[in-house]
Write a protein that holds these residues in place. Structure first.
Motif, PDB file in Angstrom:
ATOM      1  N   VAL A  32      14.316  49.538  23.892  1.00 14.06           N
ATOM      2  CA  VAL A  32      14.288  49.957  25.291  1.00 14.06           C
ATOM      3  C   VAL A  32      15.659  49.894  25.952  1.00 14.06           C
ATOM      4  O   VAL A  32      16.136  50.882  26.503  1.00 14.06           O
ATOM      5  N   LEU A  33      16.290  48.747  25.919  1.00 18.25           N
ATOM      6  CA  LEU A  33      17.522  48.534  26.668  1.00 18.25           C
ATOM      7  C   LEU A  33      18.734  49.109  25.938  1.00 18.25           C
ATOM      8  O   LEU A  33      18.916  48.856  24.740  1.00 18.25           O
ATOM      9  N   PRO A  34      19.570  49.858  26.641  1.00 12.51           N
ATOM     10  CA  PRO A  34      20.794  50.359  26.006  1.00 12.51           C
ATOM     11  C   PRO A  34      21.823  49.235  25.850  1.00 12.51           C
ATOM     12  O   PRO A  34      21.749  48.213  26.535  1.00 12.51           O
ATOM     13  N   PHE A  35      22.774  49.438  24.955  1.00  9.36           N
ATOM     14  CA  PHE A  35      23.854  48.476  24.793  1.00  9.36           C
ATOM     15  C   PHE A  35      24.771  48.627  25.997  1.00  9.36           C
ATOM     16  O   PHE A  35      25.507  49.605  26.123  1.00  9.36           O
ATOM     17  N   ALA A  36      24.682  47.667  26.918  1.00  7.87           N
ATOM     18  CA  ALA A  36      25.391  47.758  28.193  1.00  7.87           C
ATOM     19  C   ALA A  36      25.483  46.371  28.807  1.00  7.87           C
ATOM     20  O   ALA A  36      24.746  45.465  28.409  1.00  7.87           O
ATOM     21  N   PRO A  37      26.346  46.204  29.801  1.00  6.44           N
ATOM     22  CA  PRO A  37      26.377  44.919  30.512  1.00  6.44           C
ATOM     23  C   PRO A  37      25.184  44.810  31.464  1.00  6.44           C
ATOM     24  O   PRO A  37      24.752  45.804  32.044  1.00  6.44           O
ATOM     25  N   TYR A  38      24.665  43.590  31.603  1.00  3.39           N
ATOM     26  CA  TYR A  38      23.513  43.339  32.472  1.00  3.39           C
ATOM     27  C   TYR A  38      23.813  42.165  33.395  1.00  3.39           C
ATOM     28  O   TYR A  38      24.668  41.341  33.120  1.00  3.39           O
ATOM     29  N   ARG A  39      23.060  42.112  34.468  1.00  3.99           N
ATOM     30  CA  ARG A  39      23.126  40.988  35.397  1.00  3.99           C
ATOM     31  C   ARG A  39      21.685  40.555  35.666  1.00  3.99           C
ATOM     32  O   ARG A  39      20.825  41.384  35.905  1.00  3.99           O
ATOM     33  N   GLN A  40      21.439  39.250  35.625  1.00  6.97           N
ATOM     34  CA  GLN A  40      20.087  38.746  35.869  1.00  6.97           C
ATOM     35  C   GLN A  40      19.977  38.252  37.302  1.00  6.97           C
ATOM     36  O   GLN A  40      20.859  37.582  37.822  1.00  6.97           O
ATOM     37  N   PHE A  41      18.858  38.608  37.935  1.00  4.14           N
ATOM     38  CA  PHE A  41      18.527  38.138  39.274  1.00  4.14           C
ATOM     39  C   PHE A  41      17.181  37.442  39.198  1.00  4.14           C
ATOM     40  O   PHE A  41      16.289  37.885  38.479  1.00  4.14           O
ATOM     41  N   VAL A  42      17.045  36.356  39.932  1.00  2.00           N
ATOM     42  CA  VAL A  42      15.760  35.668  40.043  1.00  2.00           C
ATOM     43  C   VAL A  42      15.442  35.564  41.528  1.00  2.00           C
ATOM     44  O   VAL A  42      16.231  35.030  42.294  1.00  2.00           O
ATOM     45  N   PHE A  43      14.305  36.121  41.924  1.00  2.00           N
ATOM     46  CA  PHE A  43      13.852  36.062  43.311  1.00  2.00           C
ATOM     47  C   PHE A  43      12.638  35.151  43.376  1.00  2.00           C
ATOM     48  O   PHE A  43      11.630  35.409  42.731  1.00  2.00           O
ATOM     49  N   SER A  44      12.762  34.084  44.145  1.00  2.00           N
ATOM     50  CA  SER A  44      11.617  33.192  44.364  1.00  2.00           C
ATOM     51  C   SER A  44      11.239  33.259  45.840  1.00  2.00           C
ATOM     52  O   SER A  44      11.987  33.773  46.661  1.00  2.00           O
ATOM     53  N   PHE A  45      10.089  32.726  46.150  1.00  2.00           N
ATOM     54  CA  PHE A  45       9.531  32.864  47.495  1.00  2.00           C
ATOM     55  C   PHE A  45       9.199  31.498  48.069  1.00  2.00           C
ATOM     56  O   PHE A  45       8.922  30.553  47.333  1.00  2.00           O
ATOM     57  N   PRO A  46       9.177  31.384  49.401  1.00  2.00           N
ATOM     58  CA  PRO A  46       8.822  30.104  50.023  1.00  2.00           C
ATOM     59  C   PRO A  46       7.406  29.671  49.650  1.00  2.00           C
ATOM     60  O   PRO A  46       6.529  30.506  49.386  1.00  2.00           O
ATOM     61  N   ILE A  47       7.204  28.382  49.630  1.00  2.00           N
ATOM     62  CA  ILE A  47       5.911  27.827  49.232  1.00  2.00           C
ATOM     63  C   ILE A  47       4.773  28.395  50.068  1.00  2.00           C
ATOM     64  O   ILE A  47       3.696  28.691  49.547  1.00  2.00           O
ATOM     65  N   ALA A  48       4.994  28.591  51.347  1.00  2.00           N
ATOM     66  CA  ALA A  48       3.921  29.071  52.228  1.00  2.00           C
ATOM     67  C   ALA A  48       3.427  30.467  51.854  1.00  2.00           C
ATOM     68  O   ALA A  48       2.288  30.822  52.151  1.00  2.00           O
ATOM     69  N   LEU A  49       4.249  31.263  51.190  1.00  2.00           N
ATOM     70  CA  LEU A  49       3.853  32.629  50.839  1.00  2.00           C
ATOM     71  C   LEU A  49       3.364  32.766  49.404  1.00  2.00           C
ATOM     72  O   LEU A  49       2.859  33.823  49.035  1.00  2.00           O
ATOM     73  N   ARG A  50       3.500  31.764  48.600  1.00  2.00           N
ATOM     74  CA  ARG A  50       3.179  31.880  47.171  1.00  2.00           C
ATOM     75  C   ARG A  50       1.718  32.199  46.906  1.00  2.00           C
ATOM     76  O   ARG A  50       1.394  32.990  46.038  1.00  2.00           O
ATOM     77  N   ILE A  84      30.982  58.961  42.201  1.00  2.00           N
ATOM     78  CA  ILE A  84      30.041  59.362  41.148  1.00  2.00           C
ATOM     79  C   ILE A  84      28.886  60.099  41.791  1.00  2.00           C
ATOM     80  O   ILE A  84      28.257  59.612  42.725  1.00  2.00           O
ATOM     81  N   LYS A  85      28.598  61.283  41.291  1.00  2.00           N
ATOM     82  CA  LYS A  85      27.511  62.097  41.836  1.00  2.00           C
ATOM     83  C   LYS A  85      26.211  61.798  41.089  1.00  2.00           C
ATOM     84  O   LYS A  85      26.192  61.700  39.880  1.00  2.00           O
ATOM     85  N   ALA A  86      25.134  61.676  41.841  1.00  2.00           N
ATOM     86  CA  ALA A  86      23.776  61.452  41.321  1.00  2.00           C
ATOM     87  C   ALA A  86      23.693  60.270  40.354  1.00  2.00           C
ATOM     88  O   ALA A  86      23.219  60.416  39.228  1.00  2.00           O
ATOM     89  N   PRO A  87      24.118  59.075  40.768  1.00  2.00           N
ATOM     90  CA  PRO A  87      23.999  57.914  39.878  1.00  2.00           C
ATOM     91  C   PRO A  87      22.560  57.429  39.791  1.00  2.00           C
ATOM     92  O   PRO A  87      21.779  57.594  40.718  1.00  2.00           O
ATOM     93  N   PRO A 120      28.399  63.271  33.586  1.00  2.00           N
ATOM     94  CA  PRO A 120      29.680  63.949  33.796  1.00  2.00           C
ATOM     95  C   PRO A 120      29.624  65.399  33.313  1.00  2.00           C
ATOM     96  O   PRO A 120      30.264  66.274  33.871  1.00  2.00           O
ATOM     97  N   ILE A 121      28.833  65.616  32.276  1.00  2.00           N
ATOM     98  CA  ILE A 121      28.578  66.952  31.727  1.00  2.00           C
ATOM     99  C   ILE A 121      27.062  67.119  31.710  1.00  2.00           C
ATOM    100  O   ILE A 121      26.351  66.220  31.275  1.00  2.00           O
ATOM    101  N   PRO A 122      26.537  68.247  32.191  1.00  2.00           N
ATOM    102  CA  PRO A 122      25.073  68.421  32.183  1.00  2.00           C
ATOM    103  C   PRO A 122      24.475  68.175  30.796  1.00  2.00           C
ATOM    104  O   PRO A 122      24.981  68.671  29.786  1.00  2.00           O
ATOM    105  N   GLY A 123      23.416  67.362  30.768  1.00  2.00           N
ATOM    106  CA  GLY A 123      22.732  67.050  29.519  1.00  2.00           C
ATOM    107  C   GLY A 123      23.325  65.870  28.769  1.00  2.00           C
ATOM    108  O   GLY A 123      22.839  65.497  27.706  1.00  2.00           O
ATOM    109  N   PHE A 124      24.381  65.266  29.286  1.00  2.00           N
ATOM    110  CA  PHE A 124      25.022  64.135  28.638  1.00  2.00           C
ATOM    111  C   PHE A 124      25.114  62.980  29.630  1.00  2.00           C
ATOM    112  O   PHE A 124      25.767  63.100  30.657  1.00  2.00           O
ATOM    113  N   ALA A 125      24.457  61.863  29.326  1.00  2.00           N
ATOM    114  CA  ALA A 125      24.470  60.703  30.227  1.00  2.00           C
ATOM    115  C   ALA A 125      25.536  59.715  29.788  1.00  2.00           C
ATOM    116  O   ALA A 125      25.748  59.495  28.594  1.00  2.00           O
TER     117      ALA A 125
END
Length: 183
Positions: A32-50, A84-87, A120-125
């Motif tokens: 699934v994942l391409p060979f690329a750099p990644y960044r991890q995010f973790v979003f947690s929520f207050p106890i009252a909303l869990r 960059i157009k259409a990222p 950058p070229i149509p059909g090439f990502a």
């Protein structure tokens, strides 16, 4: 009674859960994942909303969509600022419902491309790495924007009153409508 798990039991098994986690990670890396750099995010929520986020799938889905769209929007804005157009930004998220002590703690683990795809070229990502363009200030602004948007969503949905105080009698929520404990 024999069960088809390696531990021969039902319920939580560290061995079975670890095996599924490893199989999912191998599938993502290999297929699934391409060979690329990644960044991890973790979003947690207050106890009252869990509790609400855990049992109200519509509220959870709206919150999840809001976070993902803001996260991808950060990368798209940075890419457009560079001309960059259409990222297209990409991420994958996993919901985790429990903390290390098996306490209710719904939170999101999000693995986000640290860049965008564009053509950058149509059909090439091609992937444009943006890791040097996303600063700690950008992440802080992203978090503040997510908090403000989630608070607005909670007010609109009736979970918070106009002053931002948690509604103490949530009988309006259909999750609680059938509960005999709240009558």
């Amino acid at each position: 009674q024999i069960v088809a798990f390696s531990c021969k039991k039902r319920g939580f098994c560290p061995s079975c859960c670890a095996k599924r986690k490893i199989e999912a990670a191998v599938h993502l890396v290999d297929n699934v994942l391409p060979f690329a750099p990644y960044r991890q995010f973790v979003f947690s929520f207050p106890i009252a909303l869990r509790y609400w986020l855990h049992f109200n799938s519509e509220l959870y889905s709206a919150t999840h969509r809001l976070i993902i769209s803001r996260l991808q929007g950060l990368y798209i804005r940075k890419a457009k600022a560079l001309g960059i157009k259409a990222p297209a930004a990409g991420c994958i998220s996993f919901r985790q419902n429990w903390g290390s002590a098996l306490n209710l703690n719904p939170h999101l683990h999000i693995l986000c491309l640290d860049g965008v795809f564009y053509q950058p070229i149509p059909g090439f990502a091609e992937l444009r790495n943006l890791s040097s363009y996303v600063s700690e200030e950008d992440i802080a602004a992203l978090l503040e924007g997510c908090v403000a948007a989630i608070l607005a969503l909670l007010r609109k949905s009736g979970y918070l009153d106009d002053e931002g105080v948690l509604v103490s009698l949530p009988l309006f929520d259909r999750v609680f409508a059938e509960s005999e404990a709240i009558t």
